[in-house]
Scaffold this active site. Structure first.
Site, PDB file in Angstrom:
ATOM      1  N   GLU A  14       0.837  -1.199   0.000  1.00 16.52           N
ATOM      2  CA  GLU A  14       0.000   0.000   0.000  1.00 16.52           C
ATOM      3  C   GLU A  14       0.876   1.256   0.000  1.00 16.52           C
ATOM      4  OE1 GLU A  14      -2.162  -0.802   3.541  1.00 16.52           O
ATOM      5  OE2 GLU A  14      -3.543  -2.215   2.586  1.00 16.52           O
ATOM      6  N   GLU A  71      -6.334  -7.963  -0.347  1.00 22.26           N
ATOM      7  CA  GLU A  71      -6.720  -7.919   1.064  1.00 22.26           C
ATOM      8  C   GLU A  71      -8.176  -7.498   1.177  1.00 22.26           C
ATOM      9  OE1 GLU A  71      -4.278  -5.506   3.564  1.00 22.26           O
ATOM     10  OE2 GLU A  71      -2.380  -6.276   2.729  1.00 22.26           O
TER      11      GLU A  71
END
Length: 537
Positions: free
Chosen positions: A186, A326
């Site tokens: 991320e 995720e």
């Protein structure tokens, strides 16, 4: 997931746990051949995915160590349990941080690379898909992080990034296509707003360096699938104008010209007040919610459908598969005893919607069970802790994939019924003869609750077209939620009726259903199973 959120619920043991540093390699790199798959075939073959979170990306003061955040050493037994539970893909987040030496070579610690390989082999040797990435190196909040998109010296960062990936790719050069590399996690500037420039340009540059570097190491790396994220793996900022698909000019000539080998990585935790916020305010999700005050005002099924349609329109429709690397929701049963029902509903709907739009998924598991944890397994004992959520995932990923892409305006997703149907159930076709059905039932109980996972198998010679499964609950048990069937009444002798996607059972075929129930001390399994009136073995 950010370092703060990845540690949700874990006892932080960095001060007392140190990385041992040396591991052996249990097997050589696997070069067994597998057929190259196109985008839709790959997504179907990957099935349901699971994250080995808070292990190989954990660190103690900037030195990676798999026990640094409280999880035990990863074992073959754990991976085998994950596989036995139905998962076909394992994402293994990895940090390098202080295990990278000084420039100009930036040599990665050999013992750490060997341990990464050993854990990869636990899964890869079992025929699972495995994804490894560069996870915590891009977080400002992690000690020793360096892959920072708004840092001043981008020349040094890019050189270091290229050399680390070159070493990792070379290590796994001969592994078959069941190993996938992910460029980073991320990555963003730490501000949860609109992307900034030139920070996003630097992220795009990292992705391009990653693709070029891996391809140039040759071997199977020239053709394997590579996974690249946009800004913070945010869907809106990845389908928007800031993300630039990396070119793939060094890929193998064996790849057909009209096929891709680049995947797009996104994550999904909306609405955050349900999925990750560590309080007891929002504990329910979806159309089955019984308390409006405990349900978020946004981020429900229609929003989820719209978000995943965006990635279909932008990438999947052009041959680039999407991986929701995720998703998940934390355990809030300390605030609301019914929370696990909604966690299962959320997981089921996300996986089903992703499948509808041609995307693969991997549930985020941080290894923590209990308040605010994401865990599905006890990693120390290699046992299942959240069978209901696992069953929801498997029920959603199963079945027949669509043969045509979704319409421009897709129909709303229909959730599994949460109340008894108001009308007479559809006519059913009984199995042929006595003993033509087989039932397996697995009960997992705790203080005043339980989940029961039921597998129905048609052992007859004729197809079952529409089914009702009757069974009797033990005294004191009351069903509070279920999946993959409609249940009525909630106690006594219950009938579970098929839903739209699992009503047909060919000879030898099976389907899995399940429910969560409260009990008053008797957690015994139900008895007297009858499928369309026929007693089952």
């Amino acid at each position: 997931m950010s370092s703060r959120l990845r540690k949700a619920g874990l006892a932080f043991l960095a001060a007392t746990v140190a990385f041992a540093g040396t591991y052996g390699v249990t097997r050589s790199a696997s070069a067994d051949a597998v057929a190259q798959l196109n985008a839709s075939q790959l997504v179907a073959d990957m099935g349901a995915g699971w994250n080995l979170g808070n292990s190989l990306e954990a660190n103690n003061n900037g030195i990676p160590g798999e026990t640094a955040w409280g999880n035990p050493v990863v074992t073959q037994a754990l991976i085998d349990r994950v596989r036995a539970s139905g998962f076909k893909t394992i994402r293994i987040p990895v940090s390098y941080l202080g295990n990278i030496g000084a420039g100009p070579n930036y040599t990665v610690n050999a013992a750490w690379l060997n341990r990464i390989q050993e854990v990869v082999d636990y899964a890869h040797s079992r025929g699972l898909y495995v994804l490894i990435n560069m996870h915590g190196d891009g977080y400002k909040t992690v000690t020793g992080s360096w892959l920072i998109c708004d840092a001043a010296d981008q020349t040094t960062i890019r050189d270091k990034y290229q050399k680390v990936w070159q070493q990792v790719a070379t290590k796994f050069q001969s592994y078959n296509d069941h190993l996938i590399f992910e460029s980073m996690n991320e990555n963003f500037d730490g501000q949860y707003g609109n992307p900034t420039q030139p920070c996003y340009s630097n992220i795009n540059a990292y992705n391009q360096i990653f693709v070029d570097t891996v391809r140039r190491t040759g071997g199977n790396n020239a053709a394997r699938w590579l996974l690249t994220p946009g800004w913070n793996t945010n869907i809106d900022h990845t389908v928007g104008s800031g993300f630039v698909l990396p070119t793939d000019q060094y890929r193998s000539s064996t790849i057909p010209a009209n096929e891709q080998r680049i995947m797009i990585s996104v994550h999904y935790y909306d609405p955050w007040d349900f999925a990750g916020q560590e309080d007891g305010t929002i504990t329910q999700w979806g159309p089955g919610a019984t308390n409006p005050a405990k349900k978020s005002t946004w981020g429900q099924e229609d929003f989820m459908d719209g978000q995943l349609k965006k990635v279909y329109d932008k990438f999947v429709s052009r041959g680039y598969p999407v991986f929701v690397g995720e998703y998940g929701s934390i355990d809030k049963t300390t605030y609301d005893s019914t929370n696990n029902r909604y966690r299962a509903d959320y997981a089921r709907t996300l996986v089903a919607t992703a499948k509808k739009y041609g995307a693969a998924t991997a549930y985020w598991d941080n290894g923590w069970n209990g308040q605010h944890g994401f865990g599905l397994f006890n990693r120390s004992s290699a046992t299942v802790t959240q069978q209901g959520i696992i069953d929801a995932i498997m029920g959603a990923v199963g079945g027949t994939p669509p043969t045509t892409p979704p319409a421009t305006t897709p129909p709303a997703t229909t959730p599994p019924p949460t109340t008894p149907p108001a009308t007479t159930p559809p006519a059913t076709t009984p199995p042929a003869g006595n003993g033509a059905c087989r039932i397996s039932s697995t009960v997992s109980a705790w203080n005043s609750g339980l989940t029961n996972s039921i597998t129905i198998t048609n052992t007859g010679t004729a197809a079952v077209n529409g089914w009702s499964l009757a069974f009797t609950l033990a005294a004191g048990q009351t069903i509070v939620g279920g999946w993959n069937a409609a249940y009525a009444p909630s106690s006594g002798t219950v009938t579970a009726t098929n839903v739209s996607y699992n009503g047909t059972l060919a000879p030898g075929a099976s389907t899995s259903i399940g429910y969560q129930a409260n009990h008053t001390g008797n957690a015994a399994a139900p008895t007297g199973f009858r499928l369309n009136g026929v007693t089952c073995n």
